[in-house]
Scaffold this motif. Structure first.
Motif, PDB file in Angstrom:
ATOM      1  N   LYS A 317      11.343   3.909   1.771  1.00 27.62           N
ATOM      2  CA  LYS A 317      10.974   2.859   0.790  1.00 27.62           C
ATOM      3  C   LYS A 317      11.522   2.751   0.210  1.00 27.62           C
ATOM      4  CE  LYS A 317       7.066   1.442   3.660  1.00 27.62           C
ATOM      5  NZ  LYS A 317       7.244   0.162   3.908  1.00 27.62           N
ATOM      6  N   SER A 320      10.562   0.401  -3.716  1.00 31.58           N
ATOM      7  CA  SER A 320       9.065   0.572  -3.939  1.00 31.58           C
ATOM      8  C   SER A 320       9.312   1.788  -5.358  1.00 31.58           C
ATOM      9  CB  SER A 320       8.669   1.200  -2.409  1.00 31.58           C
ATOM     10  OG  SER A 320       6.686   1.109  -2.694  1.00 31.58           O
ATOM     11  N   PRO A 340       0.139  -8.312   2.320  1.00 29.30           N
ATOM     12  CA  PRO A 340       1.562  -8.560   1.985  1.00 29.30           C
ATOM     13  C   PRO A 340       1.700 -10.069   1.032  1.00 29.30           C
ATOM     14  CG  PRO A 340       1.487  -8.208   4.140  1.00 29.30           C
ATOM     15  CD  PRO A 340       0.246  -8.845   3.644  1.00 29.30           C
ATOM     16  N   ARG A 380       5.801  -7.229  -5.461  1.00 28.64           N
ATOM     17  CA  ARG A 380       5.802  -7.621  -3.844  1.00 28.64           C
ATOM     18  C   ARG A 380       4.924  -6.922  -3.292  1.00 28.64           C
ATOM     19  NH1 ARG A 380       8.747  -6.148   0.577  1.00 28.64           N
ATOM     20  NH2 ARG A 380      10.462  -5.275  -0.396  1.00 28.64           N
ATOM     21  N   ASP A 382       4.351  -5.176   0.641  1.00 29.16           N
ATOM     22  CA  ASP A 382       5.023  -5.146   1.653  1.00 29.16           C
ATOM     23  C   ASP A 382       3.535  -4.798   2.495  1.00 29.16           C
ATOM     24  OD1 ASP A 382       4.719  -2.240   1.883  1.00 29.16           O
ATOM     25  OD2 ASP A 382       6.385  -1.613   2.286  1.00 29.16           O
ATOM     26  N   GLU A 383       4.078  -4.999   4.196  1.00 29.06           N
ATOM     27  CA  GLU A 383       2.589  -4.855   5.122  1.00 29.06           C
ATOM     28  C   GLU A 383       2.417  -3.415   4.793  1.00 29.06           C
ATOM     29  OE1 GLU A 383       6.995  -3.277   6.616  1.00 29.06           O
ATOM     30  OE2 GLU A 383       5.948  -5.543   5.705  1.00 29.06           O
TER      31      GLU A 383
END
Length: 494
Positions: A317, A320, A340, A380, A382-383
């Motif tokens: 990731k 992140s 998300p 943001r 993410d999933e």
């Protein structure tokens, strides 16, 4: 969290009196936890004799030293509010910073004696010397019953960097310190067996809290350097004297350029990074040497730890900052919980400041109506629930009707083999309203053609995101935390 907590120095001395809390890098002197507590008791008594009491503000102007932490714990015992000052600033700026909080005295070290005297005279307050006044108090320290301290009473103030105007005094509390210790220790797996090095400036949250104060609370040991000395820090790492290390990206960059960077057993060191995103090439560089550098994100207002990447997914990731840690709640404004999406990162928890000292308007503006701290950062999710910091809201600009996030452009530019570091800002444009301007530090030994860099960027970015102007510079203007001062970059534009 609790309304009251035990006096930190006294409680730690009770649990592990003979363990080493600090090592002075320059002298080799070791301070046990019981010695730190005794010294703090002496300083607490001395400050009282000097006329300071609960609620009074005490300014301090010094390089990193063990005495700073002794004074910090003495202030916790007495309710005096410590105000660390930036020794890099000239006297007029320090006076402007200090006047709104109304300090009653100023403590200084030998290196800051002249500056401290000038500031104190302008503020009409007395000065106290660490090596004379404070040393005498330390030597007269005695045992005292462990006190309980109010968890949310102002303990010390940290001044914002001032990149958006006059610095504000961010209240720091004992509850914030414990919340930060829990957040950072469970994220890094830090224990009493760990060692770290204190070199980031103590007028900044990272200097106190990443990782020195959390490690103290856990019973670990920190080596204290007066200030950032790359060679000295590198030697400590090579000698295996640091098991947990935190640095800003510029420090990791400086290490990556050293010819013997491979001489460190990086896999045995927990490496954290904050202040700005660590570029992907650097993450991969250190991964190639066995280090998993964990990106994180926090603020002075959050004590500071909020996010830290987990080691297992550091390479998977990249980019992140991980997830919000144990004692912090996080939401993205306008995004359903757990889903998300992209929105302003807003925070709540025991690690969040109660506000700005004697500044109700700034405090009110910093929080939503339902009590969440506005970070000013766009995030943001993410999933998988991992958070990526897109950019600062104030740094975003609109070019031809399209939103452009400078941090996204910087990430791409940093991937170029000849770029050491990139910083992107906006500049006015008659046709598009705003366009990008990039400032580039070239990797040592490389030659970079700005025109070629723009052509290279067009293959990786939408046309409206490609900087119109590229300027090569030796370095960026930076804050004490290593962040780029983008308003000063704007002033460098023709």
């Amino acid at each position: 969290m609790f309304d009251e907590i035990p006096d930190m120095a006294a409680k730690r001395a009770e649990i592990s009196p003979d363990a080493t809390a600090f090592v002075e890098a320059d002298t080799g002197r070791k301070w046990r936890f019981d010695e730190i507590n005794l010294a703090a008791n002496g300083v607490a008594r001395g400050l009282g004799q000097a006329g300071l009491g609960e609620g009074d503000r005490l300014a301090i102007l010094c390089l990193n030293c063990v005495e700073f932490f002794i004074i910090l714990f003495a202030c916790q015992k007495t309710g005096i509010v410590l105000c660390p000052l930036n020794w890099r600033q000239p006297a007029p700026e320090l006076v402007d910073t200090l006047e709104p909080v109304g300090a009653k005295a100023l403590i200084h070290d030998a290196a800051q004696a002249l500056l401290a005297t000038e500031v104190a005279q302008a503020c009409a307050i007395p000065v106290l010397d660490i090596k004379t006044d404070v040393a005498g108090w330390i030597g007269a320290g005695t045992q005292a019953p462990a006190a309980r301290v109010p968890a949310i009473r102002p303990w010390y103030l940290l001044f914002t960097s001032g990149t958006t105007g006059r610095p504000k005094a961010v209240i720091q509390t004992a509850r914030m310190a414990w919340a930060n210790a829990i957040n950072i220790s469970q994220a890094t797996r830090m224990t009493s067996a760990d060692t770290s090095v204190n070199f980031l400036p103590l007028f900044h949250t990272a200097g106190i809290n990443l990782y020195t104060l959390p490690l103290f609370l856990l019973g670990g040991c920190s080596t204290v350097l007066p200030k950032f000395e790359p060679g000295q820090i590198f030697d400590l790492l090579k000698q295996g004297k640091v098991s947990q290390f935190f640095g800003v990206p510029a420090i990791y960059q400086s290490f990556s350029l050293l010819p013997d960077v491979g001489g460190i057993e990086w896999g045995a060191i927990g490496c954290g990074c904050g202040g700005a995103p660590l570029p992907e090439p650097l993450i991969r560089f250190f991964a190639g040497h066995g280090a998993r550098v964990l990106n994180g994100m926090g603020m002075t207002e959050t004590g500071p730890t909020v996010f830290l990447m987990d080691p297992e997914n550091a390479e998977k990731k990249i980019g992140s900052v991980g997830r919000a840690q144990m004692l912090t709640e996080m939401r993205l404004d306008g995004v359903a919980e757990g889903k998300p999406g992209t929105g302003e990162i807003q925070l709540k928890g025991a690690n969040v400041t109660p506000g700005y000292f004697q500044n109700e308007k700034a405090t009110r503006d910093a929080f939503t109506d339902d009590g969440w701290l506005r970070t000013g950062d766009i995030g943001r999710r993410d999933e998988d629930g991992y958070i990526f910091v897109v950019d600062r809201i104030k740094d975003m600009y609109i070019s031809g009707g399209e939103n452009v996030y400078p941090a996204e452009v910087e990430r791409v530019l940093n991937e170029h083999e000849d770029v050491l570091e990139a910083a992107v800002i906006s500049m006015p444009d008659d046709k598009w309203g705003e366009v990008g301007a990039a400032f580039i530090i070239v990797r040592p030994g490389s030659v970079l053609d700005p025109t070629e860099l723009r052509s290279w960027s067009r293959a990786r970015l939408a046309a409206y995101k490609v900087p119109v102007r590229v300027t090569l510079v030796e370095d960026f203007p930076r804050t004490a935390a290593g962040k780029v001062r983008k308003p000063e970059l704007k002033a460098m534009l023709p």
